[in-house]
Design a protein around this motif. Structure first.
Motif, PDB file in Angstrom:
ATOM      1  N   ALA A   4       0.826  -1.216   0.000  1.00 10.77           N
ATOM      2  CA  ALA A   4       0.000   0.000   0.000  1.00 10.77           C
ATOM      3  C   ALA A   4       0.856   1.260   0.000  1.00 10.77           C
ATOM      4  O   ALA A   4       0.344   2.353  -0.199  1.00 10.77           O
ATOM      5  CB  ALA A   4      -0.926   0.000   1.211  1.00 10.77           C
ATOM      6  N   ARG A   5       2.144   1.122   0.209  1.00  9.09           N
ATOM      7  CA  ARG A   5       3.033   2.279   0.321  1.00  9.09           C
ATOM      8  C   ARG A   5       3.979   2.437  -0.870  1.00  9.09           C
ATOM      9  O   ARG A   5       4.943   3.187  -0.794  1.00  9.09           O
ATOM     10  CB  ARG A   5       3.874   2.146   1.583  1.00  9.09           C
ATOM     11  CG  ARG A   5       3.086   1.953   2.842  1.00  9.09           C
ATOM     12  CD  ARG A   5       2.815   3.293   3.471  1.00  9.09           C
ATOM     13  NE  ARG A   5       2.414   3.140   4.853  1.00  9.09           N
ATOM     14  CZ  ARG A   5       1.205   3.430   5.275  1.00  9.09           C
ATOM     15  NH1 ARG A   5       0.309   3.877   4.452  1.00  9.09           N
ATOM     16  NH2 ARG A   5       0.902   3.279   6.534  1.00  9.09           N
ATOM     17  N   LEU A   6       3.725   1.771  -1.977  1.00 10.13           N
ATOM     18  CA  LEU A   6       4.656   1.777  -3.098  1.00 10.13           C
ATOM     19  C   LEU A   6       4.952   3.171  -3.640  1.00 10.13           C
ATOM     20  O   LEU A   6       6.064   3.431  -4.079  1.00 10.13           O
ATOM     21  CB  LEU A   6       4.130   0.886  -4.235  1.00 10.13           C
ATOM     22  CG  LEU A   6       4.234  -0.613  -3.977  1.00 10.13           C
ATOM     23  CD1 LEU A   6       3.578  -1.393  -5.102  1.00 10.13           C
ATOM     24  CD2 LEU A   6       5.678  -1.035  -3.802  1.00 10.13           C
ATOM     25  N   ALA A   7       3.995   4.068  -3.617  1.00  5.53           N
ATOM     26  CA  ALA A   7       4.214   5.411  -4.161  1.00  5.53           C
ATOM     27  C   ALA A   7       4.755   6.386  -3.119  1.00  5.53           C
ATOM     28  O   ALA A   7       5.082   7.527  -3.439  1.00  5.53           O
ATOM     29  CB  ALA A   7       2.914   5.957  -4.742  1.00  5.53           C
ATOM     30  N   GLN A   8       4.882   5.947  -1.889  1.00  3.91           N
ATOM     31  CA  GLN A   8       5.318   6.824  -0.805  1.00  3.91           C
ATOM     32  C   GLN A   8       6.838   6.846  -0.710  1.00  3.91           C
ATOM     33  O   GLN A   8       7.496   5.826  -0.899  1.00  3.91           O
ATOM     34  CB  GLN A   8       4.713   6.317   0.513  1.00  3.91           C
ATOM     35  CG  GLN A   8       4.875   7.258   1.674  1.00  3.91           C
ATOM     36  CD  GLN A   8       4.084   6.780   2.890  1.00  3.91           C
ATOM     37  OE1 GLN A   8       3.202   5.936   2.780  1.00  3.91           O
ATOM     38  NE2 GLN A   8       4.409   7.321   4.041  1.00  3.91           N
ATOM     39  N   LYS A   9       7.410   7.995  -0.399  1.00  2.00           N
ATOM     40  CA  LYS A   9       8.856   8.109  -0.226  1.00  2.00           C
ATOM     41  C   LYS A   9       9.271   7.414   1.062  1.00  2.00           C
ATOM     42  O   LYS A   9       8.585   7.496   2.081  1.00  2.00           O
ATOM     43  CB  LYS A   9       9.270   9.575  -0.193  1.00  2.00           C
ATOM     44  CG  LYS A   9       9.090  10.255  -1.519  1.00  2.00           C
ATOM     45  CD  LYS A   9       9.646  11.652  -1.495  1.00  2.00           C
ATOM     46  CE  LYS A   9       9.452  12.251  -2.878  1.00  2.00           C
ATOM     47  NZ  LYS A   9      10.184  13.494  -3.027  1.00  2.00           N
ATOM     48  N   ALA A  10      10.402   6.735   1.023  1.00  5.18           N
ATOM     49  CA  ALA A  10      10.871   5.939   2.163  1.00  5.18           C
ATOM     50  C   ALA A  10      11.008   6.784   3.425  1.00  5.18           C
ATOM     51  O   ALA A  10      10.700   6.320   4.519  1.00  5.18           O
ATOM     52  CB  ALA A  10      12.197   5.269   1.828  1.00  5.18           C
ATOM     53  N   GLU A  17       7.954   0.623   9.414  1.00  2.76           N
ATOM     54  CA  GLU A  17       7.864   0.418   7.971  1.00  2.76           C
ATOM     55  C   GLU A  17       9.228   0.597   7.321  1.00  2.76           C
ATOM     56  O   GLU A  17       9.585  -0.148   6.405  1.00  2.76           O
ATOM     57  CB  GLU A  17       6.860   1.395   7.370  1.00  2.76           C
ATOM     58  CG  GLU A  17       5.425   1.092   7.756  1.00  2.76           C
ATOM     59  CD  GLU A  17       4.459   2.205   7.396  1.00  2.76           C
ATOM     60  OE1 GLU A  17       3.274   1.886   7.186  1.00  2.76           O
ATOM     61  OE2 GLU A  17       4.866   3.386   7.329  1.00  2.76           O
ATOM     62  N   GLN A  18      10.005   1.569   7.799  1.00  2.00           N
ATOM     63  CA  GLN A  18      11.349   1.762   7.258  1.00  2.00           C
ATOM     64  C   GLN A  18      12.224   0.542   7.530  1.00  2.00           C
ATOM     65  O   GLN A  18      13.017   0.135   6.684  1.00  2.00           O
ATOM     66  CB  GLN A  18      11.993   3.015   7.851  1.00  2.00           C
ATOM     67  CG  GLN A  18      11.418   4.292   7.307  1.00  2.00           C
ATOM     68  CD  GLN A  18      12.124   5.521   7.819  1.00  2.00           C
ATOM     69  OE1 GLN A  18      13.284   5.461   8.234  1.00  2.00           O
ATOM     70  NE2 GLN A  18      11.432   6.650   7.792  1.00  2.00           N
ATOM     71  N   LYS A  19      12.057  -0.045   8.711  1.00  2.00           N
ATOM     72  CA  LYS A  19      12.841  -1.238   9.054  1.00  2.00           C
ATOM     73  C   LYS A  19      12.473  -2.401   8.124  1.00  2.00           C
ATOM     74  O   LYS A  19      13.346  -3.136   7.662  1.00  2.00           O
ATOM     75  CB  LYS A  19      12.597  -1.611  10.510  1.00  2.00           C
ATOM     76  CG  LYS A  19      13.580  -2.631  11.016  1.00  2.00           C
ATOM     77  CD  LYS A  19      13.502  -2.761  12.498  1.00  2.00           C
ATOM     78  CE  LYS A  19      14.167  -1.549  13.101  1.00  2.00           C
ATOM     79  NZ  LYS A  19      14.471  -1.699  14.510  1.00  2.00           N
ATOM     80  N   MET A  20      11.180  -2.574   7.849  1.00  2.00           N
ATOM     81  CA  MET A  20      10.758  -3.648   6.944  1.00  2.00           C
ATOM     82  C   MET A  20      11.269  -3.392   5.527  1.00  2.00           C
ATOM     83  O   MET A  20      11.688  -4.322   4.832  1.00  2.00           O
ATOM     84  CB  MET A  20       9.245  -3.790   6.964  1.00  2.00           C
ATOM     85  CG  MET A  20       8.737  -4.364   8.267  1.00  2.00           C
ATOM     86  SD  MET A  20       6.991  -4.756   8.258  1.00  2.00           S
ATOM     87  CE  MET A  20       6.275  -3.131   8.148  1.00  2.00           C
ATOM     88  N   LEU A  21      11.252  -2.140   5.099  1.00  2.84           N
ATOM     89  CA  LEU A  21      11.772  -1.784   3.778  1.00  2.84           C
ATOM     90  C   LEU A  21      13.268  -2.086   3.705  1.00  2.84           C
ATOM     91  O   LEU A  21      13.751  -2.626   2.705  1.00  2.84           O
ATOM     92  CB  LEU A  21      11.498  -0.312   3.478  1.00  2.84           C
ATOM     93  CG  LEU A  21      12.046   0.212   2.156  1.00  2.84           C
ATOM     94  CD1 LEU A  21      11.454  -0.545   0.972  1.00  2.84           C
ATOM     95  CD2 LEU A  21      11.766   1.713   2.044  1.00  2.84           C
TER      96      LEU A  21
END
Length: 112
Positions: A4-10, A17-21
């Protein structure tokens, strides 16, 4: 984890979420050895379970070696084959993660 966050900047993602990315990006490189430090810190329990499943699969199905530094003992033992406890920079215990007494052994050394 993050479709759901594909278009969002890291940089605008939450800490968890940053840790999972970060973990997803590391796995995309298909390393033979993955060094992970405190991956569960700040994560919701449901995400901790997901990460445990991913890391187990990476180790078992892809033969990836994982060196995990983690204070969440239950999480670490779900992933690990072996464990070592370091205290003051010295190894004070080691063993097989599947040993039924592993969690108690670790807790005794860390006074949990």
């Amino acid at each position: 984890f993050l479709p759901a966050r594909l278009a969002q900047k890291a940089g605008t993602l939450s800490g968890g979420e940053q840790k999972m990315l970060l973990l997803a990006r590391a796995l995309m490189g298909a390393p033979r050895l993955l060094l992970i430090d405190e991956v569960t810190e700040g994560l919701q329990p449901s995400n901790i379970d997901r990460i445990a499943a991913v890391l187990r699969a990476e180790a078992e199905q892809n033969g990836r070696a994982i060196l995990l530094v983690e204070q969440h003992v239950g999480f670490a033992l779900r992933i690990a084959h072996r464990y070592a406890v370091l205290k003051g920079g010295e190894k004070v215990a080691e063993g097989e993660a599947a040993d039924p007494d592993a969690a108690a052994d670790i807790a005794a050394h860390l006074q949990l």
